[in-house]
Design an enzyme around this catalytic site. Sequence first.
Site, PDB file in Angstrom:
ATOM      1  N   ASN A 278       0.687  19.613 -21.146  1.00  0.00           N
ATOM      2  CA  ASN A 278       0.498  18.803 -22.357  1.00  0.00           C
ATOM      3  C   ASN A 278       0.636  19.622 -23.635  1.00  0.00           C
ATOM      4  OD1 ASN A 278      -0.031  16.563 -20.750  1.00  0.00           O
ATOM      5  ND2 ASN A 278      -2.188  17.129 -20.558  1.00  0.00           N
TER       6      ASN A 278
ATOM      7  N   HIS B  76       1.505  18.059 -26.958  1.00  0.00           N
ATOM      8  CA  HIS B  76       1.349  16.614 -26.834  1.00  0.00           C
ATOM      9  C   HIS B  76       0.197  16.066 -27.673  1.00  0.00           C
ATOM     10  CE1 HIS B  76       4.249  17.226 -23.711  1.00  0.00           C
ATOM     11  NE2 HIS B  76       4.235  15.970 -23.315  1.00  0.00           N
TER      12      HIS B  76
ATOM     13  N   LYS C  98       3.305  11.501 -11.177  1.00  0.00           N
ATOM     14  CA  LYS C  98       2.564  10.596 -12.072  1.00  0.00           C
ATOM     15  C   LYS C  98       3.377   9.320 -12.216  1.00  0.00           C
ATOM     16  CE  LYS C  98      -0.136  13.673 -15.021  1.00  0.00           C
ATOM     17  NZ  LYS C  98      -0.382  14.143 -16.394  1.00  0.00           N
TER      18      LYS C  98
ATOM     19  N   HIS D  75       1.199  13.297 -29.914  1.00  0.00           N
ATOM     20  CA  HIS D  75       0.697  11.950 -29.674  1.00  0.00           C
ATOM     21  C   HIS D  75       0.164  11.336 -30.965  1.00  0.00           C
ATOM     22  CE1 HIS D  75      -2.420   9.060 -28.028  1.00  0.00           C
ATOM     23  NE2 HIS D  75      -1.272   8.590 -27.584  1.00  0.00           N
TER      24      HIS D  75
ATOM     25  N   LYS E 162       7.531  23.266 -13.182  1.00  0.00           N
ATOM     26  CA  LYS E 162       6.636  22.108 -13.020  1.00  0.00           C
ATOM     27  C   LYS E 162       6.106  22.047 -11.591  1.00  0.00           C
ATOM     28  CE  LYS E 162       5.593  17.376 -13.902  1.00  0.00           C
ATOM     29  NZ  LYS E 162       5.849  16.145 -14.600  1.00  0.00           N
TER      30      LYS E 162
ATOM     31  N   HIS F  97       9.695  10.559 -27.713  1.00  0.00           N
ATOM     32  CA  HIS F  97       8.523  11.338 -27.291  1.00  0.00           C
ATOM     33  C   HIS F  97       8.755  12.847 -27.455  1.00  0.00           C
ATOM     34  CE1 HIS F  97       5.037  12.450 -24.982  1.00  0.00           C
ATOM     35  NE2 HIS F  97       5.786  13.103 -24.102  1.00  0.00           N
TER      36      HIS F  97
ATOM     37  N   GLU G 233      -4.323  17.142 -11.854  1.00  0.00           N
ATOM     38  CA  GLU G 233      -4.708  17.559 -13.214  1.00  0.00           C
ATOM     39  C   GLU G 233      -6.213  17.743 -13.382  1.00  0.00           C
ATOM     40  OE1 GLU G 233      -2.253  15.859 -16.327  1.00  0.00           O
ATOM     41  OE2 GLU G 233      -3.819  16.240 -17.778  1.00  0.00           O
TER      42      GLU G 233
ATOM     43  N   ARG H 151       0.818  -1.240   0.000  1.00  0.00           N
ATOM     44  CA  ARG H 151       0.000   0.000   0.000  1.00  0.00           C
ATOM     45  C   ARG H 151       0.838   1.272   0.000  1.00  0.00           C
ATOM     46  NH1 ARG H 151      -2.887  -3.141   3.741  1.00  0.00           N
ATOM     47  NH2 ARG H 151      -4.701  -4.088   2.781  1.00  0.00           N
TER      48      ARG H 151
ATOM     49  N   GLU I  97      10.967  19.229 -23.958  1.00  0.00           N
ATOM     50  CA  GLU I  97      10.118  19.481 -22.781  1.00  0.00           C
ATOM     51  C   GLU I  97      10.594  20.737 -22.047  1.00  0.00           C
ATOM     52  OE1 GLU I  97       7.400  17.781 -22.259  1.00  0.00           O
ATOM     53  OE2 GLU I  97       7.684  15.784 -23.125  1.00  0.00           O
TER      54      GLU I  97
ATOM     55  N   ARG J  42      -2.829  21.783 -14.603  1.00  0.00           N
ATOM     56  CA  ARG J  42      -1.715  20.867 -14.932  1.00  0.00           C
ATOM     57  C   ARG J  42      -1.756  20.426 -16.389  1.00  0.00           C
ATOM     58  NH1 ARG J  42       0.908  16.029 -11.190  1.00  0.00           N
ATOM     59  NH2 ARG J  42       2.402  15.343 -12.746  1.00  0.00           N
TER      60      ARG J  42
HETATM   61  P1  NAD Z   1      14.042   5.965 -21.034  1.00  0.00           P
HETATM   62  O1  NAD Z   1      13.791   5.809 -19.610  1.00  0.00           O
HETATM   63  O2  NAD Z   1      13.691   4.856 -21.945  1.00  0.00           O
HETATM   64  O3  NAD Z   1      15.576   6.347 -21.251  1.00  0.00           O
HETATM   65  C1  NAD Z   1      16.058   6.522 -22.560  1.00  0.00           C
HETATM   66  C2  NAD Z   1      17.298   5.668 -22.823  1.00  0.00           C
HETATM   67  O4  NAD Z   1      18.407   6.256 -22.165  1.00  0.00           O
HETATM   68  C3  NAD Z   1      17.212   4.251 -22.309  1.00  0.00           C
HETATM   69  O5  NAD Z   1      17.836   3.406 -23.229  1.00  0.00           O
HETATM   70  C4  NAD Z   1      18.027   4.287 -21.014  1.00  0.00           C
HETATM   71  O6  NAD Z   1      18.590   3.048 -20.696  1.00  0.00           O
HETATM   72  C5  NAD Z   1      19.089   5.274 -21.375  1.00  0.00           C
HETATM   73  N1  NAD Z   1      19.700   6.025 -20.280  1.00  0.00           N
HETATM   74  C6  NAD Z   1      19.086   6.557 -19.203  1.00  0.00           C
HETATM   75  N2  NAD Z   1      19.947   7.302 -18.502  1.00  0.00           N
HETATM   76  C7  NAD Z   1      21.136   7.232 -19.136  1.00  0.00           C
HETATM   77  C8  NAD Z   1      22.404   7.812 -18.913  1.00  0.00           C
HETATM   78  N3  NAD Z   1      22.619   8.688 -17.926  1.00  0.00           N
HETATM   79  N4  NAD Z   1      23.406   7.499 -19.760  1.00  0.00           N
HETATM   80  C9  NAD Z   1      23.184   6.671 -20.821  1.00  0.00           C
HETATM   81  N5  NAD Z   1      21.996   6.118 -21.102  1.00  0.00           N
HETATM   82  C10 NAD Z   1      20.978   6.401 -20.260  1.00  0.00           C
HETATM   83  O7  NAD Z   1      13.296   7.251 -21.636  1.00  0.00           O
HETATM   84  P2  NAD Z   1      12.928   8.685 -21.046  1.00  0.00           P
HETATM   85  O8  NAD Z   1      12.811   9.546 -22.241  1.00  0.00           O
HETATM   86  O9  NAD Z   1      13.787   9.087 -19.925  1.00  0.00           O
HETATM   87  O10 NAD Z   1      11.473   8.442 -20.442  1.00  0.00           O
HETATM   88  C11 NAD Z   1      10.381   8.095 -21.248  1.00  0.00           C
HETATM   89  C12 NAD Z   1       9.273   7.587 -20.347  1.00  0.00           C
HETATM   90  O11 NAD Z   1       8.910   8.625 -19.436  1.00  0.00           O
HETATM   91  C13 NAD Z   1       8.004   7.179 -21.072  1.00  0.00           C
HETATM   92  O12 NAD Z   1       7.586   5.939 -20.584  1.00  0.00           O
HETATM   93  C14 NAD Z   1       7.000   8.256 -20.698  1.00  0.00           C
HETATM   94  O13 NAD Z   1       5.678   7.769 -20.649  1.00  0.00           O
HETATM   95  C15 NAD Z   1       7.493   8.651 -19.334  1.00  0.00           C
HETATM   96  N6  NAD Z   1       7.122  10.017 -18.909  1.00  0.00           N
HETATM   97  C16 NAD Z   1       6.537  10.151 -17.695  1.00  0.00           C
HETATM   98  C17 NAD Z   1       6.184  11.409 -17.238  1.00  0.00           C
HETATM   99  C18 NAD Z   1       5.593  11.563 -15.872  1.00  0.00           C
HETATM  100  O14 NAD Z   1       5.170  12.675 -15.538  1.00  0.00           O
HETATM  101  N7  NAD Z   1       5.585  10.529 -15.072  1.00  0.00           N
HETATM  102  C19 NAD Z   1       6.447  12.538 -18.021  1.00  0.00           C
HETATM  103  C20 NAD Z   1       7.059  12.367 -19.269  1.00  0.00           C
HETATM  104  C21 NAD Z   1       7.398  11.087 -19.705  1.00  0.00           C
HETATM  105  N1  GLY Z   2       4.290  15.194 -17.818  1.00  0.00           N
HETATM  106  C1  GLY Z   2       3.037  15.801 -17.590  1.00  0.00           C
HETATM  107  C2  GLY Z   2       2.643  15.841 -16.167  1.00  0.00           C
HETATM  108  O1  GLY Z   2       3.398  15.476 -15.312  1.00  0.00           O
HETATM  109  O2  GLY Z   2       1.553  16.259 -15.870  1.00  0.00           O
END
Ligand code: NAD
Ligand code: GLY
Length: 367
Positions: A246, A249, A144, A253, A228, A266, A238, A122, A186, A242
């Site tokens: 987007n 996006h 999130k 998307h 943020k 992305h 949101e 939990r 971003e 918030r």
């Molecule tokens: P990712 O986590 O896939 O990382 C990208 C690549 O970089 C991967 O291959 C990873 O292994 C590599 N990597 C990470 N750190 C590294 C480093 N320091 N040196 C070398 N390689 C490294 O991608 P991302 O773009 O960080 O995240 C994308 C994800 O984030 C998606 O799933 C998306 O939905 C999510 N997201 C979430 C939110 C949120 O608010 N929670 C917001 C935006 C995106």
């Molecule tokens: N990445 C969008 C949010 O956190 O709301």
Amino acid sequence: MGVELKVNLGQRSYPIFIVSSQLPHLGRYLIPLSLASRVFVITDEVVGRLYGEQVTRALRDAGFEVLYQELPDGEEYKSLESAGQLYTRALEGGVERRSAMIALGGGVIGDLAGFVAATYMRGVPLVQVPTTLLAQVDSSVGGKVAVNHPLGKNMIGCFYQPRLVFADVATLKTLPLREIRAGLAEVIKYGVIRDKDFFEFLEENLEKILRLDQDVLIEVVKRSCAIKAGIVEKDETEQELRAILNFGHTIGHALEVLTKYRVYRHGEAVAAGMVAAAAIAEEKGLCGPDLTMRLAGILEHAGLPVRIPFKAEEIIEVLPRDKKAQGGWPRFVLPVALGRVVIDADVGRDVIRSALERCRAERGELS
Ligand code: NAD
Ligand code: GLY
């Protein structure tokens, strides 16, 4: 070298430390959190190879016992199946209610480990150690957390704030340049939606950012997280405000869907989506062409795509599938000036069609 910010959410408030080359001291930052001695580090194979040992040592040096798990790299591992494996590992490894789960990696690991931390027993303390620019400026902050479902990205999740975020910009030195650029989309977004001065700072410092100047990166991550945090503090779940995060996006998307998530990172899709949103705002008379040109200019300098390589009709057809759609049609975040956007639920197909067609005429078809 570093700065500290705070996300103010009452009892769920937490600090964000933005530092350079401080990973060997990570354990010290965790001590005030009154955690159990056992912590669970979750990472992917790429980040694990680069930083796993350093982080494990840092935690042991501060007196923690470390349970450590690497997952394969990739968005497809942000799944309920991976979550299930992590629950089993945590139960077998003696992770208890006050044990922290430490998400070491990009947004994939942050979202997955965050979801596991939110649901295991939990909810156990979550520490985000983001290692991509996107994760440092966006996904590690704001709570999130989610995994993907075969029918849609991020469909299974909740809001669960971390207890601490520790962003070490020195880790960006190993990140592929394409990922830096994608994260920058971003960052530029924050300037457009909330802070003209920041946008201008980015225009002036783009080369230094791409050269990974550590002081400039700290400033970039700090100002992004501050924007943020300010938004999340006002609207954590949101309900309205918030949603401005987007910006770009909706069309972004659509590009990801039309290319089956195989072409764009992305942030790249968001970059082209922001230019399209600015063109839509222009079409509605909300802003002038100067804003769209300036936005496209900085994005192109950052090496990001600004063109939409699809016909307007193809984009329009997939818009009802937008996960933020209400009543079958998305609300758009549209710029009215640099630093100011509005949420517009009344963007019709004709406006989108003319804006996208004008974009194609002005910017060409290929990204
Ligand atoms: P990712 O986590 O896939 O990382 C990208 C690549 O970089 C991967 O291959 C990873 O292994 C590599 N990597 C990470 N750190 C590294 C480093 N320091 N040196 C070398 N390689 C490294 O991608 P991302 O773009 O960080 O995240 C994308 C994800 O984030 C998606 O799933 C998306 O939905 C999510 N997201 C979430 C939110 C949120 O608010 N929670 C917001 C935006 C995106
Ligand atoms: N990445 C969008 C949010 O956190 O709301």
